[in-house]
Design an enzyme around this catalytic site. Structure first.
Site, PDB file in Angstrom:
ATOM      1  N   HIS A 138      -1.090   5.275   4.083  1.00  0.00           N
ATOM      2  CA  HIS A 138      -1.883   4.128   4.449  1.00  0.00           C
ATOM      3  C   HIS A 138      -3.378   3.752   3.728  1.00  0.00           C
ATOM      4  CE1 HIS A 138      -3.235   1.741   8.483  1.00  0.00           C
ATOM      5  NE2 HIS A 138      -4.343   2.231   8.091  1.00  0.00           N
TER       6      HIS A 138
ATOM      7  N   MET B 224      -8.728  -5.035   7.130  1.00  0.00           N
ATOM      8  CA  MET B 224      -9.484  -5.046   7.756  1.00  0.00           C
ATOM      9  C   MET B 224     -10.694  -6.180   7.171  1.00  0.00           C
ATOM     10  SD  MET B 224     -10.143  -1.287   8.709  1.00  0.00           S
ATOM     11  CE  MET B 224      -8.958  -0.528   7.983  1.00  0.00           C
TER      12      MET B 224
ATOM     13  N   ASP C 161      -6.518   1.636   4.032  1.00  0.00           N
ATOM     14  CA  ASP C 161      -7.593   0.548   4.672  1.00  0.00           C
ATOM     15  C   ASP C 161      -8.669  -0.178   3.931  1.00  0.00           C
ATOM     16  OD1 ASP C 161      -7.113   1.676   7.667  1.00  0.00           O
ATOM     17  OD2 ASP C 161      -7.230   3.576   6.634  1.00  0.00           O
TER      18      ASP C 161
ATOM     19  N   HIS D  27      -3.224  -1.985   5.899  1.00  0.00           N
ATOM     20  CA  HIS D  27      -4.214  -2.404   7.182  1.00  0.00           C
ATOM     21  C   HIS D  27      -5.498  -3.737   6.437  1.00  0.00           C
ATOM     22  CE1 HIS D  27      -6.634  -0.872  10.343  1.00  0.00           C
ATOM     23  NE2 HIS D  27      -6.305  -2.089  10.812  1.00  0.00           N
TER      24      HIS D  27
ATOM     25  N   ASP E  54      -4.396   4.271  15.238  1.00  0.00           N
ATOM     26  CA  ASP E  54      -5.350   4.602  14.008  1.00  0.00           C
ATOM     27  C   ASP E  54      -6.188   4.827  14.166  1.00  0.00           C
ATOM     28  OD1 ASP E  54      -6.473   4.183  11.498  1.00  0.00           O
ATOM     29  OD2 ASP E  54      -5.856   2.329  10.828  1.00  0.00           O
TER      30      ASP E  54
ATOM     31  N   SER F 285      -4.702   8.135   5.895  1.00  0.00           N
ATOM     32  CA  SER F 285      -5.176   7.025   4.900  1.00  0.00           C
ATOM     33  C   SER F 285      -5.976   7.699   4.321  1.00  0.00           C
ATOM     34  CB  SER F 285      -6.237   6.807   6.817  1.00  0.00           C
ATOM     35  OG  SER F 285      -7.754   6.222   6.391  1.00  0.00           O
TER      36      SER F 285
ATOM     37  N   MET G 221     -10.944  -2.718   3.780  1.00  0.00           N
ATOM     38  CA  MET G 221     -12.320  -3.391   4.618  1.00  0.00           C
ATOM     39  C   MET G 221     -13.224  -4.264   3.334  1.00  0.00           C
ATOM     40  SD  MET G 221     -13.033   0.008   6.837  1.00  0.00           S
ATOM     41  CE  MET G 221     -12.083   1.187   6.800  1.00  0.00           C
TER      42      MET G 221
ATOM     43  N   MET H 279      -5.742  -0.326  17.535  1.00  0.00           N
ATOM     44  CA  MET H 279      -6.557   0.716  16.788  1.00  0.00           C
ATOM     45  C   MET H 279      -7.065   1.859  18.433  1.00  0.00           C
ATOM     46  SD  MET H 279      -6.927   0.133  13.875  1.00  0.00           S
ATOM     47  CE  MET H 279      -8.320   1.144  13.562  1.00  0.00           C
TER      48      MET H 279
END
Ligand code: DX5
Ligand code: ZN
Length: 227
Positions: free
Chosen positions: A40, A75, A42, A73, A180, A15, A44, A144
């Site tokens: 990966h 979020m 992330d 990913h 993850d 990540s 957010m 998660m």
């Protein structure tokens, strides 16, 4: 799609949340050269999770730095208005959270219609039953093992049972089972034993700057646990 691999493979997906953001391109090249399988990313929004990271522009900026799969990913809530932008930016896999919107089925269909692999992610408190009726519309299920928002948190062991249950639900479908959060050389055996094949690791890979060594150790731990 290059190197998408199969659910039979152990996949290490560092990540970049744990990378040095001031030199993100260089960091992506470094994990690529260190032998990662996927990258990966992330995303957010400061709303679905209590932290902010990057948007589609950053995905677009790192895209030329690696040929490897960009495992994005999300979020964010809502996710649907941004799916096309993340697809155009060069994502290969786009994962949305089951908790992020009322119409998971629609989001997954939309991701596939954009020509991308569709993933669904579950927070630690979310039961696996939410995927029962969408399982034939997903390419990846992400469990998660921390509450999403930050790197470096402790692994939540109760999720191993969920991984086992989902592994059974998947059966012989070609679906990646990803984990993850808090995955490192000390915890990796638990998730691999439970049936996960795609392993996200942030601090576990970036710690100490020994990316190749860290990736190798996590991979070996997973392979050993699989038997
Ligand atoms: C957590 C993120 C993770 C995070 C993992 O919200 O989704 O991908 O970067 O970091 P570690 O491996 O340090 O727990
Ligand atoms: Zn993640």
């Amino acid at each position: 799609m290059s190197n998408y691999m199969t659910p039979e493979d152990i996949i290490i997906a560092p990540s970049i949340l744990s990378a040095d953001f001031a030199k993100l391109g260089e960091e992506v090249r470094a994990i690529d050269e260190a032998g990662c399988d996927w990258v990966h990313v992330d995303v957010m929004d400061g709303h679905f999770v209590p932290n902010l990271t990057f948007g589609p522009c950053v995905v677009e900026a790192i895209r030329p730095h690696t040929q490897k799969i960009l495992d994005v990913h999300l979020m964010i809530a809502p996710a649907d208005p941004y799916l096309e932008a993340f697809a155009k930016a060069g994502s290969d896999i786009i994962t949305v959270h089951a908790e992020a919107g009322a119409h998971l089925d629609r989001s997954l269909q939309f991701i596939r219609s954009l020509g991308k692999k569709a993933g669904v992610s579950l927070n630690p408190s979310t039961p696996e039953s939410v995927i029962e009726y969408v399982i034939d519309k997903v390419d990846l299920i992400l469990v998660m093992t921390v509450n999403p928002g930050f790197g470096g948190q402790s692994f939540i062991e109760s999720q191993c049972q969920k991984i086992r249950n989902i592994k059974k639900m998947i059966g012989d479908r070609p679906i990646h089972l990803e984990v993850d959060g808090g995955v490192n050389p000390d915890t990796v055996h638990m998730v691999a034993e439970a049936g996960a094949n795609a392993l996200v690791a942030g601090s576990g890979v970036f710690k100490g700057g020994q990316y190749a060594e860290n990736i190798k150790t996590i991979r070996q731990g997973a392979l050993a646990a699989r038997g």
